[in-house]
Design an enzyme around this catalytic site. Structure first.
Site, PDB file in Angstrom:
ATOM      1  N   CYS A 115     -54.821  51.212  17.310  1.00  0.00           N
ATOM      2  CA  CYS A 115     -53.377  51.335  17.500  1.00  0.00           C
ATOM      3  C   CYS A 115     -52.734  51.789  16.185  1.00  0.00           C
ATOM      4  O   CYS A 115     -52.954  51.171  15.136  1.00  0.00           O
ATOM      5  CB  CYS A 115     -52.818  49.992  17.931  1.00  0.00           C
ATOM      6  SG  CYS A 115     -51.025  49.991  18.098  1.00  0.00           S
ATOM      7  N   CYS A 163     -50.333  48.709  14.975  1.00  0.00           N
ATOM      8  CA  CYS A 163     -50.783  47.415  14.444  1.00  0.00           C
ATOM      9  C   CYS A 163     -52.233  47.414  13.995  1.00  0.00           C
ATOM     10  O   CYS A 163     -52.705  46.414  13.446  1.00  0.00           O
ATOM     11  CB  CYS A 163     -50.570  46.312  15.489  1.00  0.00           C
ATOM     12  SG  CYS A 163     -51.732  46.394  16.863  1.00  0.00           S
ATOM     13  N   CYS A 214     -50.446  48.561  23.946  1.00  0.00           N
ATOM     14  CA  CYS A 214     -51.327  47.781  23.083  1.00  0.00           C
ATOM     15  C   CYS A 214     -51.075  46.304  23.363  1.00  0.00           C
ATOM     16  O   CYS A 214     -49.936  45.840  23.332  1.00  0.00           O
ATOM     17  CB  CYS A 214     -51.019  48.104  21.624  1.00  0.00           C
ATOM     18  SG  CYS A 214     -51.853  47.008  20.454  1.00  0.00           S
ATOM     19  N   CYS A 246     -49.420  44.554  19.938  1.00  0.00           N
ATOM     20  CA  CYS A 246     -48.060  44.820  19.448  1.00  0.00           C
ATOM     21  C   CYS A 246     -47.118  45.313  20.537  1.00  0.00           C
ATOM     22  O   CYS A 246     -45.922  45.494  20.285  1.00  0.00           O
ATOM     23  CB  CYS A 246     -48.085  45.808  18.287  1.00  0.00           C
ATOM     24  SG  CYS A 246     -48.438  47.513  18.757  1.00  0.00           S
ATOM     25  N   CYS A 262     -54.859  58.224  29.716  1.00  0.00           N
ATOM     26  CA  CYS A 262     -54.244  59.410  29.135  1.00  0.00           C
ATOM     27  C   CYS A 262     -53.343  58.944  27.987  1.00  0.00           C
ATOM     28  O   CYS A 262     -52.253  58.420  28.221  1.00  0.00           O
ATOM     29  CB  CYS A 262     -53.443  60.112  30.230  1.00  0.00           C
ATOM     30  SG  CYS A 262     -52.710  61.660  29.701  1.00  0.00           S
TER      31      CYS A 262
END
Ligand code: FE
Length: 133
Positions: free
Chosen positions: A50, A53, A98, A101, A121
């Site tokens: 991510c 984070c 995510c 976060c 995607c």
């Protein structure tokens, strides 16, 4: 699965940490221009984390060329992402965020390759690649 993100920050804090495109995608449900992310062409072995984070989200083993113009994967790492129903833009889609976060990553569609049949995607701007040899 709709889990509450572990990391909670104000928008001002996110805006300070992220570049404008990352902020638009991750915190404002934005979408990068198709074909614009260098991660479309990333073929090395490693982990996609991510960009907000740093949580590891996808293994390069699950990346494939979908032809969509966005980095595509057939599975996330276990418990790494959360999904919610997104009815914006006159479509019903499954949004992928995510789990740590809450940042918007992209959507998942049921037209991916085996073994899952899923197509995650993802916006490359929401991801960071780390090579693992
Ligand atoms: Fe995150």
């Amino acid at each position: 699965m709709d889990k509450k993100p572990v990391i909670q920050k104000s928008d001002a804090e996110w805006a300070k940490e992220l570049d404008p495109l990352q902020h638009h995608v991750l915190r404002q449900h934005g979408t990068e221009r198709p074909g614009s992310s260098p991660l479309n062409y990333e073929k090395r072995t490693g982990i996609f984390s991510c960009a907000g984070c740093g949580e590891p989200l996808f293994d390069s083993k699950t990346k494939y060329e979908s032809g969509s113009g966005w980095p595509s994967f057939w599975a996330p790492l276990s418990d790494a992402v959360a999904t919610t129903t997104d009815v914006s833009h006159g479509m019903t889609r499954t949004e992928v965020t995510c789990a740590k976060c809450g940042g918007h990553l992209g959507h998942v569609f049921p037209d991916g390759p085996q073994p899952t049949g899923d197509r995650y995607c993802m916006n490359g701007a929401a991801l960071k690649f780390e090579e693992k040899k």
